[in-house]
Design a protein around this motif. Structure first.
Motif, PDB file in Angstrom:
ATOM      1  N   GLY A  54       0.818  -1.216   0.000  1.00  0.00           N
ATOM      2  CA  GLY A  54       0.000   0.000   0.000  1.00  0.00           C
ATOM      3  C   GLY A  54       0.842   1.252   0.000  1.00  0.00           C
ATOM      4  N   PRO A  55       0.200   2.414   0.231  1.00  0.00           N
ATOM      5  CA  PRO A  55       0.972   3.665   0.298  1.00  0.00           C
ATOM      6  C   PRO A  55       1.843   3.699   1.552  1.00  0.00           C
ATOM      7  CG  PRO A  55      -1.354   4.039   0.828  1.00  0.00           C
ATOM      8  CD  PRO A  55      -1.227   2.604   0.446  1.00  0.00           C
ATOM      9  N   LEU A  56       2.737   4.666   1.586  1.00  0.00           N
ATOM     10  CA  LEU A  56       3.582   4.840   2.774  1.00  0.00           C
ATOM     11  C   LEU A  56       2.708   5.107   3.996  1.00  0.00           C
ATOM     12  CD1 LEU A  56       6.465   7.209   1.593  1.00  0.00           C
ATOM     13  CD2 LEU A  56       6.703   4.861   2.433  1.00  0.00           C
ATOM     14  N   GLN A  57       3.091   4.536   5.134  1.00  0.00           N
ATOM     15  CA  GLN A  57       2.373   4.845   6.377  1.00  0.00           C
ATOM     16  C   GLN A  57       3.118   5.983   7.073  1.00  0.00           C
ATOM     17  OE1 GLN A  57       2.880   0.820   7.822  1.00  0.00           O
ATOM     18  NE2 GLN A  57       2.526   0.352   5.650  1.00  0.00           N
ATOM     19  N   ALA A  67       8.117   7.598   7.981  1.00  0.00           N
ATOM     20  CA  ALA A  67       7.463   7.078   6.768  1.00  0.00           C
ATOM     21  C   ALA A  67       7.838   5.608   6.648  1.00  0.00           C
ATOM     22  CB  ALA A  67       7.945   7.858   5.541  1.00  0.00           C
ATOM     23  N   THR A  69       7.264   1.747   4.929  1.00  0.00           N
ATOM     24  CA  THR A  69       6.725   1.000   3.790  1.00  0.00           C
ATOM     25  C   THR A  69       6.716  -0.495   4.104  1.00  0.00           C
ATOM     26  OG1 THR A  69       6.953   0.487   1.448  1.00  0.00           O
ATOM     27  CG2 THR A  69       9.002   0.836   2.638  1.00  0.00           C
ATOM     28  N   SER A 118      12.332   4.911  -4.955  1.00  0.00           N
ATOM     29  CA  SER A 118      11.088   5.433  -5.539  1.00  0.00           C
ATOM     30  C   SER A 118      10.125   5.916  -4.446  1.00  0.00           C
ATOM     31  CB  SER A 118      10.419   4.366  -6.411  1.00  0.00           C
ATOM     32  OG  SER A 118       9.913   3.340  -5.582  1.00  0.00           O
ATOM     33  N   ARG A 119      10.202   5.304  -3.268  1.00  0.00           N
ATOM     34  CA  ARG A 119       9.338   5.744  -2.162  1.00  0.00           C
ATOM     35  C   ARG A 119       9.839   7.073  -1.578  1.00  0.00           C
ATOM     36  NH1 ARG A 119       4.987   2.012  -0.010  1.00  0.00           N
ATOM     37  NH2 ARG A 119       4.039   3.109  -1.723  1.00  0.00           N
TER      38      ARG A 119
END
Ligand code: ADQ
Length: 494
Positions: A54-57, A67, A69, A118-119
């Motif tokens: 999913g998206p970064l928490q 952040a 992942t 990329s994150r």
């Protein structure tokens, strides 16, 4: 002041129980960054199916934005359990015999580093200083550069950098070395590690050495220096003092019933020399039988990396070994070794260090070893305990007043235990006070500030031509034209 972005494999978000994480990286950075604020990105520790990342928490705690992942199960297996922990960790600790190199794991390692890049990319601001930590993330700067990042990027290696003959046994060593040249500042624990790294570069002709710490490659200059990591010296000393008043401390004292406490505190890891240490303790008790019933070794060893087979096997072996010594030498009212398989909270740990007459810190190889430093900081000035320290821990480069041993020499270590327990008060105080001066001068805040000062400093000058470069230290000094170190080796492995 520029914002700081830290990237590390795991991110120690403080938990509600206040339990300290077992890893030194977490402990050191938590102390150092609380005051600064910024962004800290890393793996959440959770794995999921291939299509379920999913998206970064995002989570804000005080001044720090975390952040996190998730990674896929395959990522964790190949990047973390595979290449990082079964190739890089053993090789950097001189255990080529335990390295299990595989192309799949290696490709997974580079793939996950590209994924981290990329994150991170959308979160980076133009003036951010980026500080990347440890062996899991060696190629991250090269990936960021490839995606257009021009920020200053630093890297700190918490574990040893091995000699070229060992490092170069790894099939992918050249790509890793090349990717390190994409950083602006490279930090190692000791001078010895930096020189090993410089020798690796030089043998592969990947950069020219301009002076002791500057290297040139492809028209840019980067620096590589030792930044020995420290602890929160004053805070830890105060913590130990307070801990001596607690009920736990009093119970422990009572249970010792006048026996001298010897302490060992390590993650369960083959690099820490725990089996050799127990052998040395057994040998000490056998050679100095008058010490039996007068001392107790408390070995506190939280499990780590249990998913890696060597660690699981070691867990069994150490428990059996401690059981065997207790069975052979123990009596109805005396257990020579108390072996505990869990992590303790820092106040409890600090109090136990303070109670101990002797600490056995005997890794076969260790980047630094913060336990050695914590033990010294926790001592009572008027009656300090003795630190018995392996020559192969980075800490031995600074704590020269410890009783230094070769942990492979079991009988020599046994005799050093005897000498340490008999050491006169005056000598203990002299050694302790010299070590404490070192720890005060180079605590974790100084470590952090020094690294960040170097990272923030603008590059002094462009690379000079290789022909006027200062030759490297060894006879293998090279002055040939530079090779294109920033070619794209990472892509080759993905
Ligand atoms: P580690 O290999 O994890 O760290 P170390 O430096 O000894 O080793 O750090 C351990 C930290 O964990 C210490 O702060 C210690 O107090 C804590 N710890 C250990 N056992 C514990 C227990 N039972 N309960 C609670 N806390 C415990 C890596 C490198 C080292 C390097 C550090 C920091 O391998 O060489 O010193 O990073 O750079």
């Amino acid at each position: 002041m520029a914002r700081l972005v830290v990237v590390s494999n795991r991110v120690p978000i403080p938990d509600k129980s206040g339990t300290a994480p077992a890893g030194g990286l977490a402990v050191a950075l938590q102390s150092a960054l609380e005051a600064r604020g910024g962004l800290w990105l890393g793996w959440s520790g959770r794995s999921c199916a291939d299509d379920a990342v999913g998206p970064l928490q995002m989570q804000k705690e005080g001044n720090i934005e975390y952040a996190l992942t998730d990674l896929t199960e395959r990522d964790v297996e190949e990047y973390y359990q595979g290449f990082a922990n079964r190739v890089l960790w053993p090789i950097c600790h001189y255990r080529l015999d335990l390295a299990e190199y595989g192309r799949r794991e290696m490709a997974g390692y580079f793939r996950v580093n590209r994924f981290f890049a990329s994150r991170l990319l959308p979160l980076i601001e133009p003036d951010d200083l980026i500080w990347i930590h440890d062996y899991h993330l060696i190629p991250l700067a090269a990936e960021l550069r490839r995606q257009g990042v021009t920020n200053r990027i630093g890297f700190f290696l918490h574990i040893p950098w091995p000699a070229p003959d060992v490092f170069h046994a790894m099939p992918v060593h050249e790509a890793l070395l090349t990717s390190l040249t994409a950083y602006d500042v490279l930090g190692f624990q000791t001078e010895h590690d930096r020189e090993n790294f410089a020798d690796c570069l030089s043998r592969r002709d990947l950069a020219a050495r301009l002076d002791a710490s500057r290297f040139a490659t492809d028209g840019r200059v980067f620096t590589a220096r030792p930044y020995p990591i420290g602890i929160e010296t004053e805070e830890f000393a105060a913590l130990a003092k307070r801990a001596a008043q607690t009920a736990l401390h009093k119970r422990m004292l009572q249970s010792l019933d006048g026996k001298q406490l010897i302490i060992g505190v390590d993650r369960l890891d083959y690099s820490k020399g725990i089996t050799q240490r127990i052998d040395a303790f057994e040998s000490f008790l056998t050679r100095h039988s008058d010490s039996q019933r007068k001392v107790t070794l408390l070995q506190i060893t939280p499990k780590s990396r249990s998913e890696v087979p060597e660690y699981e096997a070691m867990q069994r072996a150490v428990a059996e070994q401690a059981g065997r010594v207790n069975g052979a030498l123990g009596t109805v009212d005396w257990v020579p070794i108390r072996y505990i398989n869990r992590s303790l909270r820092r106040p409890a740990l600090a109090g136990l260090y303070r109670m101990a007459k002797l600490a056995l810190v005997t890794p076969l190889r260790d980047g630094m070893n913060l336990v050695a430093k914590e033990f010294v900081a926790a001592q009572r000035e008027e009656d300090p305990g003795v630190l018995l320290l392996s020559r192969f821990a980075g800490a031995a480069q600074e704590l020269k007043e410890a009783v230094l041993v070769n942990p492979y020499d079991v009988e020599g270590t046994a005799e050093a235990i005897a000498r340490s327990l008999a050491m006169p008060l005056e000598e203990r105080r002299e050694r302790w006070s010299a070590m404490m001066t070192t720890l005060r001068a180079n605590d974790v805040f100084t470590w952090c500030d020094t690294f960040l000062e170097d990272l923030a400093a603008k590059p002094v000058q462009k690379a000079r031509p290789a022909s006027v470069s200062t030759p490297v230290r060894t006879s293998e000094a090279r002055t040939q034209p530079l090779r294109k170190a920033m070619s794209t080796p990472v892509a080759r492995w993905s």
